[in-house]
Motif scaffolding. Structure first.
Motif, PDB file in Angstrom:
ATOM      1  N   HIS A 175       3.911   7.840   6.480  1.00 18.46           N
ATOM      2  CA  HIS A 175       3.306   6.970   5.473  1.00 18.46           C
ATOM      3  C   HIS A 175       3.500   7.430   4.036  1.00 18.46           C
ATOM      4  N   PHE A 176       4.035   8.627   3.825  1.00 14.60           N
ATOM      5  CA  PHE A 176       4.147   9.120   2.450  1.00 14.60           C
ATOM      6  C   PHE A 176       5.085   8.274   1.600  1.00 14.60           C
ATOM      7  N   GLY A 209       2.153   4.049   0.169  1.00 11.13           N
ATOM      8  CA  GLY A 209       0.737   4.042   0.521  1.00 11.13           C
ATOM      9  C   GLY A 209       0.058   2.924  -0.232  1.00 11.13           C
ATOM     10  N   THR A 252      -2.747   6.338  -1.547  1.00  9.43           N
ATOM     11  CA  THR A 252      -3.459   6.753  -0.336  1.00  9.43           C
ATOM     12  C   THR A 252      -2.658   6.315   0.889  1.00  9.43           C
ATOM     13  N   PRO A 253      -2.461   7.207   1.852  1.00  9.82           N
ATOM     14  CA  PRO A 253      -1.763   6.800   3.078  1.00  9.82           C
ATOM     15  C   PRO A 253      -2.477   5.615   3.740  1.00  9.82           C
ATOM     16  N   ARG A 264       3.495  -1.236   6.726  1.00 12.00           N
ATOM     17  CA  ARG A 264       3.630  -0.860   5.313  1.00 12.00           C
ATOM     18  C   ARG A 264       3.040  -1.969   4.444  1.00 12.00           C
TER      19      ARG A 264
END
Length: 167
Positions: A11-12, A15, A19-20, A75
């Motif tokens: 997830h980096f 986000g 934030t993830p 995402r």
């Protein structure tokens, strides 16, 4: 609920406001909490079917809405934060690499203030275009990762919780 096996643990790359995604879905937004987070429907954004989430940020009295795309490993495709005097809108686009690996392609952020006539006025705009001429899962020769330690050195291996003497 999002199935764990379908959530992208990497997830980096993208986000929700830094934030993830998994932290956001658990009620966190950086140092702030997100309360009353719920799925409020399904909506198409940029031809992508998304689950639409909305929650409140109690400390700032703001509302956050996020459109997460199940087919892009959840995402965020669009994010909006609305407060009494400001609106932030973020549009994300992605590019697929190697059949199912999604990387950000473009991030378009607009910040508006609400004037005395309750009109939305654009005062900041940022566009981040990501370079996408890279390769994923490139083969490397294992020798490139081999390390040689000098004799007499003690190395601690955390996997087995022991020191190893290099002879």
């Amino acid at each position: 609920e999002i199935p764990v096996h379908k959530f992208d643990p990497r997830h980096f790359g993208m986000g929700i406001m830094g934030t993830p995604v998994n932290s956001f879905l658990k009620g966190s937004l950086g140092g702030n909490a997100v309360k009353d987070l719920e799925i409020i429907g399904e909506e198409t954004q940029n031809s992508i079917i998304c689950k639409k989430f909305r929650g409140n940020i109690p400390d700032s009295k703001s509302t956050i809405t996020a459109w997460l795309a199940p087919n892009l490993m959840y995402r965020p495709v669009k994010i909006e934060i609305e407060s009494f005097d400001e609106i932030i809108e973020v549009q994300n686009s992605y590019k697929e690499h190697l059949g199912g690996v999604w990387f950000p392609k473009k991030v378009h952020k607009k910040t508006f203030y609400i004037n005395s006539k309750s009109e939305k006025v654009l005062y900041a705009e940022e566009i981040l275009q990501i370079q996408d001429d890279f390769e994923v899962n490139v083969e490397f020769d294992a020798q490139e990762f081999e390390l040689e330690f000098p004799r007499g050195l003690k190395v601690y291996d955390y996997r087995i919780a022991k020191y190893i003497d290099i002879d």
